[in-house]
Design a protein around this motif. Structure first.
Motif, PDB file in Angstrom:
ATOM      1  N   GLY A  41       0.780  -1.228   0.000  1.00 32.87           N
ATOM      2  CA  GLY A  41       0.000   0.000   0.000  1.00 32.87           C
ATOM      3  C   GLY A  41       0.814   1.281   0.000  1.00 32.87           C
ATOM      4  N   ASN A  42       2.104   1.196  -0.358  1.00 32.49           N
ATOM      5  CA  ASN A  42       2.942   2.398  -0.365  1.00 32.49           C
ATOM      6  C   ASN A  42       2.811   3.212  -1.636  1.00 32.49           C
ATOM      7  N   ILE A  43       2.389   2.578  -2.722  1.00 30.81           N
ATOM      8  CA  ILE A  43       2.193   3.282  -3.994  1.00 30.81           C
ATOM      9  C   ILE A  43       0.888   2.837  -4.633  1.00 30.81           C
ATOM     10  N   ARG A  44       0.414   3.653  -5.561  1.00 30.29           N
ATOM     11  CA  ARG A  44      -0.780   3.288  -6.309  1.00 30.29           C
ATOM     12  C   ARG A  44      -0.420   2.347  -7.448  1.00 30.29           C
ATOM     13  N   PHE A  45      -1.434   1.716  -8.028  1.00 29.46           N
ATOM     14  CA  PHE A  45      -1.213   0.756  -9.117  1.00 29.46           C
ATOM     15  C   PHE A  45      -0.462   1.398 -10.277  1.00 29.46           C
ATOM     16  N   ILE A  46      -0.864   2.597 -10.650  1.00 28.71           N
ATOM     17  CA  ILE A  46      -0.240   3.267 -11.796  1.00 28.71           C
ATOM     18  C   ILE A  46       1.232   3.574 -11.527  1.00 28.71           C
ATOM     19  N   LEU A 144      20.056  14.262  -6.075  1.00 28.87           N
ATOM     20  CA  LEU A 144      20.116  12.835  -5.770  1.00 28.87           C
ATOM     21  C   LEU A 144      20.468  12.637  -4.299  1.00 28.87           C
ATOM     22  N   THR A 145      19.557  12.979  -3.418  1.00 32.06           N
ATOM     23  CA  THR A 145      19.793  12.783  -1.986  1.00 32.06           C
ATOM     24  C   THR A 145      19.790  11.301  -1.664  1.00 32.06           C
ATOM     25  N   THR A 146      20.295  10.980  -0.496  1.00 28.98           N
ATOM     26  CA  THR A 146      20.470   9.573  -0.120  1.00 28.98           C
ATOM     27  C   THR A 146      19.190   8.764  -0.261  1.00 28.98           C
ATOM     28  N   ASN A 147      18.070   9.301   0.172  1.00 26.37           N
ATOM     29  CA  ASN A 147      16.843   8.526   0.168  1.00 26.37           C
ATOM     30  C   ASN A 147      16.264   8.312  -1.213  1.00 26.37           C
ATOM     31  N   ASN A 148      16.843   8.919  -2.234  1.00 23.99           N
ATOM     32  CA  ASN A 148      16.410   8.624  -3.586  1.00 23.99           C
ATOM     33  C   ASN A 148      16.724   7.186  -3.975  1.00 23.99           C
ATOM     34  N   TYR A 149      17.625   6.543  -3.232  1.00 24.84           N
ATOM     35  CA  TYR A 149      17.973   5.158  -3.518  1.00 24.84           C
ATOM     36  C   TYR A 149      16.966   4.181  -2.911  1.00 24.84           C
ATOM     37  N   LEU A 150      16.066   4.682  -2.073  1.00 31.06           N
ATOM     38  CA  LEU A 150      15.091   3.818  -1.427  1.00 31.06           C
ATOM     39  C   LEU A 150      13.740   3.951  -2.101  1.00 31.06           C
ATOM     40  N   ASN A 151      13.056   2.814  -2.320  1.00 30.13           N
ATOM     41  CA  ASN A 151      11.682   2.903  -2.794  1.00 30.13           C
ATOM     42  C   ASN A 151      10.781   3.251  -1.610  1.00 30.13           C
ATOM     43  N   LYS A 152       9.509   3.506  -1.864  1.00 25.92           N
ATOM     44  CA  LYS A 152       8.633   4.026  -0.807  1.00 25.92           C
ATOM     45  C   LYS A 152       8.376   3.008   0.298  1.00 25.92           C
ATOM     46  N   TYR A 153       8.450   1.730  -0.021  1.00 27.09           N
ATOM     47  CA  TYR A 153       8.321   0.712   1.023  1.00 27.09           C
ATOM     48  C   TYR A 153       9.556   0.714   1.919  1.00 27.09           C
ATOM     49  N   GLU A 154      10.736   0.830   1.323  1.00 24.84           N
ATOM     50  CA  GLU A 154      11.973   0.864   2.096  1.00 24.84           C
ATOM     51  C   GLU A 154      12.049   2.100   2.977  1.00 24.84           C
ATOM     52  N   LEU A 155      11.506   3.213   2.497  1.00 23.68           N
ATOM     53  CA  LEU A 155      11.507   4.431   3.300  1.00 23.68           C
ATOM     54  C   LEU A 155      10.762   4.236   4.612  1.00 23.68           C
ATOM     55  N   ASP A 156       9.717   3.390   4.587  1.00 14.92           N
ATOM     56  CA  ASP A 156       8.916   3.170   5.789  1.00 14.92           C
ATOM     57  C   ASP A 156       9.471   2.061   6.683  1.00 14.92           C
ATOM     58  N   THR A 157      10.294   1.180   6.117  1.00  8.61           N
ATOM     59  CA  THR A 157      10.709   0.001   6.879  1.00  8.61           C
ATOM     60  C   THR A 157      12.198  -0.032   7.214  1.00  8.61           C
ATOM     61  N   ILE A 158      13.036   0.718   6.487  1.00  8.27           N
ATOM     62  CA  ILE A 158      14.475   0.686   6.720  1.00  8.27           C
ATOM     63  C   ILE A 158      14.923   2.041   7.250  1.00  8.27           C
ATOM     64  N   ASN A 159      15.468   2.039   8.448  1.00  4.48           N
ATOM     65  CA  ASN A 159      15.901   3.289   9.071  1.00  4.48           C
ATOM     66  C   ASN A 159      17.383   3.544   8.816  1.00  4.48           C
ATOM     67  N   SER A 160      17.849   3.236   7.635  1.00  4.98           N
ATOM     68  CA  SER A 160      19.240   3.454   7.256  1.00  4.98           C
ATOM     69  C   SER A 160      19.289   3.837   5.783  1.00  4.98           C
ATOM     70  N   PRO A 161      20.315   4.579   5.359  1.00  7.79           N
ATOM     71  CA  PRO A 161      20.480   4.882   3.934  1.00  7.79           C
ATOM     72  C   PRO A 161      21.043   3.657   3.225  1.00  7.79           C
ATOM     73  N   THR A 162      21.566   3.830   2.023  1.00  5.79           N
ATOM     74  CA  THR A 162      22.175   2.707   1.325  1.00  5.79           C
ATOM     75  C   THR A 162      23.363   2.181   2.136  1.00  5.79           C
ATOM     76  N   PRO A 163      23.722   0.909   1.987  1.00  5.03           N
ATOM     77  CA  PRO A 163      24.791   0.329   2.811  1.00  5.03           C
ATOM     78  C   PRO A 163      26.107   1.096   2.779  1.00  5.03           C
ATOM     79  N   LEU A 164      26.553   1.536   1.597  1.00  8.82           N
ATOM     80  CA  LEU A 164      27.837   2.239   1.534  1.00  8.82           C
ATOM     81  C   LEU A 164      27.763   3.619   2.170  1.00  8.82           C
TER      82      LEU A 164
END
Length: 461
Positions: A41-46, A144-164
């Motif tokens: 439910g993080n994004i719409r179908f389209i 291109l901020t760090t959170n641009n690497y996360l999809n909307k589901y990851e933004l809600d579930t992962i409290n860290s940026p990309t591993p590197l």
């Protein structure tokens, strides 16, 4: 290969095999970045189709640029043999998930122009997609901020940026709990369920692609093999010197698109070595430069490939000489081995931490007034130093005031909206369990580390 020798491995076959190898990676990435966010439910179908449209626009932009070039100069058979869509296709696959379309288009134009400038397919000395990527990283880093690497589901579930990015924020090398655990375990890294650009996170599928492309003689297998081995050897040496575990070299191999870059980008048939010794040396140099760049906080894979592109002719010259007299290559392997050992020791020294000192933390001043102790401190954040005044009463923090910072307005506004500074005060006895702020992970993590550091300083003094 001499002009009198015919090969069944024609360019059309090579490009087709490359597309076949890319297909499972694209399907997995659509599942990870489109279907999973939609199913939760993080994004719409389209919105599920946004990444697919992104890829199509990238490939189409490069194709159109070269068509216009061919029409202007009246090159009749140019498009037929130029594989014009490849630069934009690869660029769209390695960019952050939420890159704006206009940034993609600019990058594709730069990629195609860099290819055309050298005469088109088969004549370019740099990987076109990486040239476009480099320009985007240099001129659109604020977008291109760090959170641009996360999809909307990851933004809600992962409290860290990309591993590197996360690795660049820790003190020293970083423990397993700091580098790996926020994303699960190393199997998650291998499968590819970690944050990253659209296509490059699955090491498993990159390995499958490597086997397929090697068996079909589409790529030069020595380059990715020695590239990855070199990164493994150097990071293993560093981890051993600093007393860390075997997880550390695997973390580097499975992070940051190293596998994808090694298999698909470093083996570009036009910009890579053709001699066997040259390919081995190319892989070793790529690994060495990648680790060095990662330790200074710069994009390692893309930069290393572009730099080594400059030396392909020299490496092949060494390879040609060694074909008739192998002893001529021994000195080069000896020299590069010495360089690797020196680099390993020096890089380890940059991450050696004595006691609990954090190189990103600075105690500016300390004053006592009645029952209060006032600290002025700073901690490196996403955009630079974050300075704060921290007031203690009876060894407990009663006030935190951010006096200056260089974070972006929208990023810092999230800190304010979440009342994160007050949460630091409330949770000062258990800061490790305090979550960071989604979409402002680097900034909030820096603030948390600042308070942890000042608390340790207060306790020790």
């Amino acid at each position: 290969m001499g002009p009198f020798i015919r090969s069944k491995y024609k360019t059309n076959k090579i490009m087709l095999n490359t597309l076949i190898a890319l297909f499972p990676l694209i399907i997995f990435s659509i599942y990870k970045n489109c279907y999973i966010p939609y199913s939760h439910g993080n994004i719409r179908f389209i919105e599920m189709f946004n990444p697919i449209i992104f890829i199509i626009i990238g490939a189409l932009t490069s194709f159109v640029i070269e068509v216009i070039y061919a029409l202007i100069l009246k090159k009749k058979n140019y498009i037929k043999n130029s594989y014009a869509f490849f630069p934009g296709l690869f660029l769209s696959l390695i960019l952050p998930i939420n890159t704006p379309i206009y940034v993609l288009v600019i990058g594709c134009v730069i990629a195609s122009v860099s290819k055309i400038v050298f005469g088109g397919f088969g004549k370019n000395i740099f990987n076109p997609a990486l040239v476009g990527y480099l320009v985007i990283i240099l001129f659109f880093s604020s977008v291109l901020t760090t959170n641009n690497y996360l999809n909307k589901y990851e933004l809600d579930t992962i409290n860290s940026p990309t591993p590197l990015t996360n690795a660049s924020m820790v003190t020293g090398l970083g423990s397993y709990e700091e580098l790996v655990k926020p994303y699960g375990n190393l199997s998650d890294f291998f499968i590819g369920t970690i944050p990253g650009s659209f296509i490059e996170t699955s090491a498993l599928l990159c390995l499958v692609a490597f086997i397929f492309l090697s068996l079909t003689k589409t790529i030069k297998w020595r380059i990715p093999l020695f590239y990855i081995l070199t990164v493994f050897v150097i990071t293993l040496g560093i981890s051993r010197l600093l007393g860390e575990g075997i997880y550390y070299p695997f973390f580097h191999i499975l992070s940051g698109g190293l596998m994808f870059g090694a298999v698909f980008m470093a083996t570009d048939p036009v910009t890579s070595c053709v001699t066997q010794i040259g390919q081995i040396l190319q892989g070793i140099l790529l690994g060495l430069i990648t680790v060095i760049f990662r330790f200074i906080g710069v994009e390692g894979v893309a930069f290393s490939i572009l730099i080594v592109n400059l030396f392909v002719i020299l490496l092949d010259k060494i390879g040609v000489q060694s074909r008739f007299n192998f002893t001529k290559s021994i000195i080069w392997f000896f020299l590069i081995s010495i360089v690797i050992m020196i680099a390993t020791i020096l890089l380890a020294s940059t991450r050696r931490v004595e006691g609990s000192n954090d190189p990103d933390f600075e105690l500016i001043s300390k004053e006592k007034s009645n029952n209060q102790t006032i600290y002025n401190v700073s901690q490196n954040g996403y955009g630079g130093k974050i300075k704060a005044e921290v007031i203690f009463e009876d060894s407990k923090i009663v006030s935190i005031e951010i006096t200056s910072h260089h974070e972006t307005n929208n990023r810092y506004q999230l800190i304010i909206d979440e009342d994160y500074v007050n949460k630091l005060i409330v949770n000062q006895n258990d800061l490790e369990s305090l979550d960071t702020v989604s979409s402002a992970t680097v900034t909030s993590n820096a603030l948390k580390k600042m308070i942890i550091n000042v608390l340790e300083y207060e306790k020790s003094n």
